[in-house]
Design an enzyme around this catalytic site. Structure first.
Site, PDB file in Angstrom:
ATOM      1  N   VAL A 112      -1.131  -3.676  13.359  1.00  0.00           N
ATOM      2  CA  VAL A 112      -1.190  -3.449  11.576  1.00  0.00           C
ATOM      3  C   VAL A 112      -1.917  -4.945  11.333  1.00  0.00           C
ATOM      4  O   VAL A 112      -1.600  -6.013  11.520  1.00  0.00           O
ATOM      5  CB  VAL A 112       0.206  -3.719  11.040  1.00  0.00           C
ATOM      6  CG1 VAL A 112       0.168  -3.494   9.547  1.00  0.00           C
ATOM      7  CG2 VAL A 112       1.086  -2.573  11.599  1.00  0.00           C
ATOM      8  N   ILE A 113      -2.978  -4.414  10.770  1.00  0.00           N
ATOM      9  CA  ILE A 113      -3.854  -5.735  10.260  1.00  0.00           C
ATOM     10  C   ILE A 113      -4.236  -5.826   8.796  1.00  0.00           C
ATOM     11  O   ILE A 113      -4.408  -4.975   7.860  1.00  0.00           O
ATOM     12  CB  ILE A 113      -5.453  -5.030  10.572  1.00  0.00           C
ATOM     13  CG1 ILE A 113      -5.678  -4.540  12.238  1.00  0.00           C
ATOM     14  CG2 ILE A 113      -6.623  -6.113  10.385  1.00  0.00           C
ATOM     15  CD1 ILE A 113      -5.182  -5.758  13.054  1.00  0.00           C
ATOM     16  N   GLU A 126      -6.227   5.875  -9.797  1.00  0.00           N
ATOM     17  CA  GLU A 126      -5.913   4.504 -10.198  1.00  0.00           C
ATOM     18  C   GLU A 126      -6.390   4.152 -11.535  1.00  0.00           C
ATOM     19  O   GLU A 126      -6.170   3.493 -12.304  1.00  0.00           O
ATOM     20  CB  GLU A 126      -6.679   3.639  -9.050  1.00  0.00           C
ATOM     21  CG  GLU A 126      -5.766   3.290  -7.928  1.00  0.00           C
ATOM     22  CD  GLU A 126      -6.346   2.567  -6.814  1.00  0.00           C
ATOM     23  OE1 GLU A 126      -5.653   2.365  -5.874  1.00  0.00           O
ATOM     24  OE2 GLU A 126      -7.553   2.241  -6.919  1.00  0.00           O
ATOM     25  N   SER A 182      -0.369  -5.066   0.110  1.00  0.00           N
ATOM     26  CA  SER A 182       0.777  -4.496  -0.208  1.00  0.00           C
ATOM     27  C   SER A 182       1.208  -3.487   0.476  1.00  0.00           C
ATOM     28  O   SER A 182       2.406  -3.370   0.808  1.00  0.00           O
ATOM     29  CB  SER A 182      -0.130  -3.662  -1.446  1.00  0.00           C
ATOM     30  OG  SER A 182       0.876  -2.864  -2.053  1.00  0.00           O
ATOM     31  N   LYS A 232       1.967   7.860  -1.359  1.00  0.00           N
ATOM     32  CA  LYS A 232       1.876   7.797  -2.708  1.00  0.00           C
ATOM     33  C   LYS A 232       2.459   7.017  -3.482  1.00  0.00           C
ATOM     34  O   LYS A 232       3.521   7.226  -4.531  1.00  0.00           O
ATOM     35  CB  LYS A 232       1.887   9.346  -3.188  1.00  0.00           C
ATOM     36  CG  LYS A 232       0.975  10.261  -2.441  1.00  0.00           C
ATOM     37  CD  LYS A 232      -0.667  10.011  -2.791  1.00  0.00           C
ATOM     38  CE  LYS A 232      -1.456  10.556  -1.635  1.00  0.00           C
ATOM     39  NZ  LYS A 232      -2.642   9.883  -1.592  1.00  0.00           N
ATOM     40  N   SER A 273      -3.503  -3.856  -6.328  1.00  0.00           N
ATOM     41  CA  SER A 273      -4.461  -3.774  -5.370  1.00  0.00           C
ATOM     42  C   SER A 273      -5.948  -4.285  -6.010  1.00  0.00           C
ATOM     43  O   SER A 273      -5.955  -3.881  -7.386  1.00  0.00           O
ATOM     44  CB  SER A 273      -5.038  -2.699  -4.526  1.00  0.00           C
ATOM     45  OG  SER A 273      -5.506  -1.492  -5.272  1.00  0.00           O
ATOM     46  N   SER A 305      -0.359 -15.902   5.175  1.00  0.00           N
ATOM     47  CA  SER A 305       0.242 -14.583   5.465  1.00  0.00           C
ATOM     48  C   SER A 305       1.190 -14.801   6.874  1.00  0.00           C
ATOM     49  O   SER A 305       2.204 -14.008   7.097  1.00  0.00           O
ATOM     50  CB  SER A 305      -0.276 -13.613   5.629  1.00  0.00           C
ATOM     51  OG  SER A 305      -0.967 -13.160   4.105  1.00  0.00           O
ATOM     52  N   ASP A 323      -7.716   9.286  -5.093  1.00  0.00           N
ATOM     53  CA  ASP A 323      -6.947   8.095  -5.244  1.00  0.00           C
ATOM     54  C   ASP A 323      -7.803   6.753  -6.190  1.00  0.00           C
ATOM     55  O   ASP A 323      -6.980   6.248  -6.946  1.00  0.00           O
ATOM     56  CB  ASP A 323      -6.787   7.309  -3.818  1.00  0.00           C
ATOM     57  CG  ASP A 323      -5.919   6.291  -3.835  1.00  0.00           C
ATOM     58  OD1 ASP A 323      -4.412   6.437  -3.779  1.00  0.00           O
ATOM     59  OD2 ASP A 323      -6.440   5.157  -4.133  1.00  0.00           O
ATOM     60  N   GLU A 334      -0.802  12.906  -6.992  1.00  0.00           N
ATOM     61  CA  GLU A 334      -1.730  11.680  -7.656  1.00  0.00           C
ATOM     62  C   GLU A 334      -1.392  11.426  -9.021  1.00  0.00           C
ATOM     63  O   GLU A 334      -1.407  10.242  -9.533  1.00  0.00           O
ATOM     64  CB  GLU A 334      -3.080  11.899  -7.349  1.00  0.00           C
ATOM     65  CG  GLU A 334      -3.526  11.844  -5.812  1.00  0.00           C
ATOM     66  CD  GLU A 334      -3.708  10.342  -5.521  1.00  0.00           C
ATOM     67  OE1 GLU A 334      -3.557   9.345  -6.408  1.00  0.00           O
ATOM     68  OE2 GLU A 334      -3.821  10.094  -3.972  1.00  0.00           O
ATOM     69  N   ASP A 355      -9.922  -3.274   0.346  1.00  0.00           N
ATOM     70  CA  ASP A 355     -11.062  -2.421   0.469  1.00  0.00           C
ATOM     71  C   ASP A 355     -12.363  -3.150   0.459  1.00  0.00           C
ATOM     72  O   ASP A 355     -13.085  -2.822   1.440  1.00  0.00           O
ATOM     73  CB  ASP A 355     -11.093  -1.254  -0.886  1.00  0.00           C
ATOM     74  CG  ASP A 355      -9.980  -0.691  -1.108  1.00  0.00           C
ATOM     75  OD1 ASP A 355      -9.416  -0.058   0.078  1.00  0.00           O
ATOM     76  OD2 ASP A 355      -9.583   0.084  -2.126  1.00  0.00           O
TER      77      ASP A 355
END
Length: 600
Positions: free
Chosen positions: A133-134, A322, A138, A255, A521, A170, A318, A495, A205
């Protein structure tokens, strides 16, 4: 810090829809397309039905002969996107049971989750010894902990390992969550990528856009790259690139925000199937394992309902969502209405209650438990008339901005904007860094802090008809855009409805819209700052002007809202919702630290 009441949102109950069983979904779809802009300019000269539909929209049947009556000029009324057939999404799985659901006349396929399926995870993850898990933003903490807990319950020896960049703050948070260097569940990002059979890339992202080459170069041949957002595909497409051909590429996209993913999983440990719905996609499958691995990942996260999509459809819906109903448009709507209400003599506290509190409280609760039609039907006759005025005036202005936004996302423009903005966060080329500032110090948000501090526990506020009309018009316009762009009903409803009223709005009710804009995010924050003013301006300059000018209600819009097939589809999806209510106290320990620092 302002005290905010715990907010509880439950799953849908069965509700009565205007689209009764006596009316086929095909008929309703046809009616909706005729009334909501499904006209191609090229067909007008030869298609009498299309011309008739155009005339009906440009000159609505409301007793007016003014071509610009209704809520928009005739030209804008036909600017809705051309309709596309829904993407046919089927899949085969040798591990889980596939079910068919019919939504608005379209067959779709899902996997129903549940803790009783955890014993199937070793079969789904066959050949996987380590899941890396990189990132720890969130989604990272939620997904890592859910996976670890689910695999432990399945008596699996698969290792879930967190990969972080050296020196990251972290590390301490990951250790506090039970991961450590000593037992091999915490380490350097590149070491983790190289040693993992399934790599869940959950960094931001913008960071994915800047680091994908290194990620690809460190992955083992025949390993699997897992994404929880299709952003990276959109970025690669904008560069004319694709993923390496020696790895599989899948996606599981909850979601809801990461804290919701973890919170519902923890809340529902004694209830089979609790969690957040997810979509899944298989973009590339090098050895035939990808579908079962993706479904196993989703089940392990606690998703009660996993539906199929494509990576491309996912990032379009997505990123667009947002900027629309999930955050950006709501931000713009409440700013516009708060200003209008106070300018017309309403007190600041009441204006805040009738905008933000109304949307994130009673409107969201009503839609969550009974559907959109229940918002309208619960109003008095005078309230219904006020709702109709607001809905009619707002629908096309909202669609105008939403359509533009979708096109910007689909063309790659919005993705490039996010990447460039991320690079401006750091000092370079002799220019200073420009990280995002906060919005929570303006008058409206300080009023909100005061209102929440005085709010009784569990208070969802009263239903203000005008605000409800604007908000539901926005939601329906977004549904229509996605529908006409070929998205599946599962994706549309999750959505545009479920994620809004059951994941983001509860957080905003507890902490405020500004809190979410400042702390979600990076991609969503950028989108809200960019698009919220557009919704604010167009409502102020067009929709509210129409209202003040006494423009007659477009009866076709109201009739279509009441008869739209989406209401029946929502009812079907309601049976696949989380089995527990999500509660969001303002000091909840599952909210990551940066989400707890602001009182707004």
């Amino acid at each position: 810090m302002a005290a905010a009441a715990t907010t509880s949102f439950s799953r849908f109950s069965v509700f009565t829809a205007a689209a009764s069983s006596k009316t086929s979904s095909h008929t309703l779809d046809l009616s909706a397309r005729k009334a909501l802009g499904d006209v191609n300019f090229g067909s007008l000269s030869s298609s009498k039905p299309a011309l008739k539909a155009l005339k009906a929209r440009a000159f609505p049947t409301n007793g007016s002969t003014n071509p610009s009556s209704g809520s928009a000029l005739g030209a804008r009324m036909v600017s809705a996107p051309a309709i596309m057939s829904p993407t046919l999404l089927d899949f085969e799985t040798s591990v889980f049971k596939k079910e068919k659901v019919t939504l608005a006349g379209h067959d779709e396929y899902i996997v129903r989750g549940g803790r009783d399926l955890f014993n199937l995870l070793p079969d789904a993850f066959k050949g996987i010894k380590q899941i890396g898990v990189i990132g720890w933003g969130s989604q990272g903490p939620a997904q890592a902990q859910n996976l670890k807990d689910s695999l432990a319950e399945a008596n699996s020896n698969i290792v879930v390992k967190i990969g972080l960049r050296k020196g990251s703050r972290s590390f301490a948070e990951a250790r506090a969550a039970g991961f450590s260097e000593e037992n091999g569940t915490l380490g350097d990002i590149w070491e983790t990528v190289s040693g993992s059979d399934l790599v869940l890339l959950l960094i931001s992202d913008a960071a994915q856009a800047d680091n994908y080459e290194s990620v690809f170069s460190h992955m083992k041949p025949n390993s699997i790259l897992g994404l929880s957002h299709g952003f990276l595909l959109g970025h690669l497409q904008s560069l004319g690139l694709d993923f390496p051909k020696n790895i599989s590429v899948i996606a599981v996209c909850p979601k809801g925000m990461g804290p919701s993913v973890r919170r519902l999983y923890v809340q529902g440990k004694e209830i089979n199937g609790a969690g957040i719905n997810s979509s899944f996609a298989v973009h590339q499958d090098v050895d035939g394992r990808a579908t079962d691995v993706a479904l196993g990942w989703s089940v392990a996260l606690g998703s009660p309902f996993t539906f199929a999509t494509t990576l491309e459809q996912e990032y379009k819906s997505d990123i667009f969502g947002e900027r629309g109903i999930l955050l950006g448009a709501v931000h713009g709507v409440v700013e516009s209405l708060f200003r209008r209400y106070t300018e017309n003599g309403m007190s600041e506290d009441l204006a805040y209650k009738n905008t933000v509190e109304c949307i994130t409280g009673i409107i969201s609760r009503t839609i969550s438990t009974k559907g959109m039609l229940a918002v309208y039907s619960s109003l008095s006759e005078d309230g219904k008339r006020e709702f109709e005025v607001a809905y009619s005036a707002s629908f096309y202005p909202c669609m105008d901005i939403l359509y533009e936004c979708y096109e910007d996302v689909a063309s790659g423009s919005e993705i490039r904007s996010v990447v460039l903005a991320g690079r401006r966060f750091y000092e370079k080329d002799g220019l200073p860094a420009f990280p995002m500032g906060k919005i929570d110090q303006t008058r409206m948000w300080k009023v909100g802090e005061r209102v929440r501090a005085a709010r009784p526990a569990g208070d969802l506020g009263s239903l203000y008809p005008f605000t409800a009309g604007v908000y539901v018009a926005l939601m329906m316009a977004q549904i229509e855009i996605l529908r006409k762009k070929g998205h599946s009903y599962s994706e549309i409803i999750n959505e545009s409805v479920i994620e809004s009223v059951d994941s983001l709005n509860p957080f905003m009710h507890a902490r405020g819209v500004s809190f979410m804009v400042d702390n979600c995010s990076t991609t969503a924050r950028l989108g809200s700052r960019k698009w919220a003013p557009r919704f604010d301006y167009i409502l102020t300059q067009q929709a509210l002007v129409d209202v003040d000018n006494g423009t007659p209600v477009n009866r076709d819009l109201i009739s279509n809202f009441l008869a739209d097939s989406v209401h029946g589809s929502i009812e079907v999806c309601a049976q696949l919702r989380p089995t527990v209510d999500i509660s969001v106290p303002p000091d909840a320990d599952f909210v990551r630290p940066e989400l707890r620092q602001s009182s707004n």
